[in-house]
Write a protein that holds these residues in place. Sequence first.
Motif, PDB file in Angstrom:
ATOM      1  N   ALA A   2      40.527  39.750  25.010  1.00 38.44           N
ATOM      2  CA  ALA A   2      39.075  39.762  24.840  1.00 38.44           C
ATOM      3  C   ALA A   2      38.377  40.784  25.735  1.00 38.44           C
ATOM      4  CB  ALA A   2      38.506  38.365  25.107  1.00 38.44           C
ATOM      5  N   VAL A   3      38.666  40.760  27.037  1.00 34.81           N
ATOM      6  CA  VAL A   3      37.934  41.632  27.961  1.00 34.81           C
ATOM      7  C   VAL A   3      38.247  43.108  27.733  1.00 34.81           C
ATOM      8  CG1 VAL A   3      37.549  42.223  30.381  1.00 34.81           C
ATOM      9  CG2 VAL A   3      37.763  39.819  29.710  1.00 34.81           C
ATOM     10  N   ILE A   4      39.544  43.442  27.703  1.00 33.00           N
ATOM     11  CA  ILE A   4      39.918  44.847  27.487  1.00 33.00           C
ATOM     12  C   ILE A   4      39.464  45.348  26.113  1.00 33.00           C
ATOM     13  CG2 ILE A   4      41.883  46.425  27.203  1.00 33.00           C
ATOM     14  CD1 ILE A   4      43.265  44.919  29.474  1.00 33.00           C
ATOM     15  N   PRO A   5      39.695  44.589  25.023  1.00 31.24           N
ATOM     16  CA  PRO A   5      39.188  45.048  23.718  1.00 31.24           C
ATOM     17  C   PRO A   5      37.673  45.239  23.710  1.00 31.24           C
ATOM     18  CG  PRO A   5      40.863  43.388  23.388  1.00 31.24           C
ATOM     19  CD  PRO A   5      40.578  43.413  24.860  1.00 31.24           C
ATOM     20  N   MET A   6      36.939  44.314  24.358  1.00 28.42           N
ATOM     21  CA  MET A   6      35.488  44.446  24.362  1.00 28.42           C
ATOM     22  C   MET A   6      35.045  45.666  25.168  1.00 28.42           C
ATOM     23  SD  MET A   6      33.186  42.818  22.789  1.00 28.42           S
ATOM     24  CE  MET A   6      31.562  43.540  22.556  1.00 28.42           C
ATOM     25  N   ALA A   7      35.753  45.943  26.258  1.00 28.84           N
ATOM     26  CA  ALA A   7      35.434  47.130  27.049  1.00 28.84           C
ATOM     27  C   ALA A   7      35.668  48.393  26.214  1.00 28.84           C
ATOM     28  CB  ALA A   7      36.281  47.160  28.316  1.00 28.84           C
ATOM     29  N   TYR A   8      36.727  48.384  25.436  1.00 27.47           N
ATOM     30  CA  TYR A   8      37.019  49.541  24.583  1.00 27.47           C
ATOM     31  C   TYR A   8      35.962  49.694  23.488  1.00 27.47           C
ATOM     32  CZ  TYR A   8      39.602  52.813  21.667  1.00 27.47           C
ATOM     33  OH  TYR A   8      39.964  53.915  20.928  1.00 27.47           O
ATOM     34  N   ILE A   9      35.523  48.562  22.939  1.00 27.22           N
ATOM     35  CA  ILE A   9      34.480  48.603  21.913  1.00 27.22           C
ATOM     36  C   ILE A   9      33.189  49.166  22.494  1.00 27.22           C
ATOM     37  CG2 ILE A   9      32.962  47.153  20.501  1.00 27.22           C
ATOM     38  CD1 ILE A   9      35.401  45.337  20.017  1.00 27.22           C
ATOM     39  N   LYS A  10      32.827  48.731  23.704  1.00 29.53           N
ATOM     40  CA  LYS A  10      31.609  49.245  24.336  1.00 29.53           C
ATOM     41  C   LYS A  10      31.732  50.744  24.613  1.00 29.53           C
ATOM     42  CE  LYS A  10      30.028  44.926  26.424  1.00 29.53           C
ATOM     43  NZ  LYS A  10      29.752  44.191  27.689  1.00 29.53           N
ATOM     44  N   TYR A  11      32.932  51.168  24.989  1.00 31.66           N
ATOM     45  CA  TYR A  11      33.161  52.604  25.183  1.00 31.66           C
ATOM     46  C   TYR A  11      32.956  53.346  23.869  1.00 31.66           C
ATOM     47  CZ  TYR A  11      35.815  56.945  25.464  1.00 31.66           C
ATOM     48  OH  TYR A  11      36.189  58.255  25.375  1.00 31.66           O
ATOM     49  N   GLY A  12      33.453  52.759  22.775  1.00 26.04           N
ATOM     50  CA  GLY A  12      33.297  53.382  21.465  1.00 26.04           C
ATOM     51  C   GLY A  12      31.839  53.484  21.047  1.00 26.04           C
ATOM     52  N   ILE A  13      31.031  52.478  21.415  1.00 27.38           N
ATOM     53  CA  ILE A  13      29.600  52.517  21.090  1.00 27.38           C
ATOM     54  C   ILE A  13      28.919  53.640  21.869  1.00 27.38           C
ATOM     55  CG2 ILE A  13      27.417  51.256  21.263  1.00 27.38           C
ATOM     56  CD1 ILE A  13      29.026  48.663  20.841  1.00 27.38           C
ATOM     57  N   ARG A  14      29.238  53.718  23.172  1.00 30.80           N
ATOM     58  CA  ARG A  14      28.612  54.751  24.007  1.00 30.80           C
ATOM     59  C   ARG A  14      29.001  56.164  23.552  1.00 30.80           C
ATOM     60  NH1 ARG A  14      30.183  51.221  28.216  1.00 30.80           N
ATOM     61  NH2 ARG A  14      31.942  52.592  28.714  1.00 30.80           N
ATOM     62  N   SER A  15      30.231  56.300  23.085  1.00 29.30           N
ATOM     63  CA  SER A  15      30.697  57.627  22.666  1.00 29.30           C
ATOM     64  C   SER A  15      30.321  57.952  21.218  1.00 29.30           C
ATOM     65  CB  SER A  15      32.213  57.719  22.833  1.00 29.30           C
ATOM     66  OG  SER A  15      32.877  56.793  21.983  1.00 29.30           O
TER      67      SER A  15
END
Length: 221
Positions: free
Chosen positions: A54-67
């Motif tokens: 959950a935490v790592i996937p969500m961090a990656y998703i947030k990175y994808g939104i920012r990028s």
Amino acid sequence: MTTIPAAEHRTARAITDGLEPKNVILAVCLVLGAAQENTFAGLAWAAHAIVFAAVIPMAYIKYGIRSGRWQDRHVGQRERRMHLIPVIMASVGIAIAAMVLLDAPVQMTAMVVAMLATLGAILPVTAFWKISVHTAVSAGAVAILAVGINAWWAGAFLLVPLIGWSRVALRDHTIGQVAAGAMLGALVAGGVFAGLTVAESSWTDSSACLTTRCSSPDSPA
């Protein structure tokens, strides 16, 4: 195209966001962890699973939104999910490897393997159809708790159609996509979890029998 009433949209959005896969994963990990014979160890492994699932996937998703890779945390574009799901699978796979190496409780390991199996089943479908991850994760979580703790947890399946309604109301999915997600999640996650825990129980019983040289009542002492 008809406009969604404001109140209905707010309710659907609250359900979609409140019962998103990340939150459901957090809940099932903590509940199953607390139900282990050694509660402290169970919760420690629950935290481990939460980080990788959950935490790592969500961090990656947030990175994808920012990028600018995707637009929102639910990753509504089917094509983008084809990139995201393998990344989540890799993270979950690392979690499983650590659990096996460090001899985590059987149910906790089986739960995370069931998550990986569900993602593995979702991925090829997503290549041509936007099956609902929300309903797949929620139905799978309920199935795991019903098998792993007790059948009363099956009552939580009532939440699954509610989640499905929210996804359809927001026009993120069709009725068929949420129904298919629910069936896939319940069958794959529940089946894998049940199969692994039953197999481990049978292996443990057989090993104990061999260790104590158990025999049938008619066998000579």
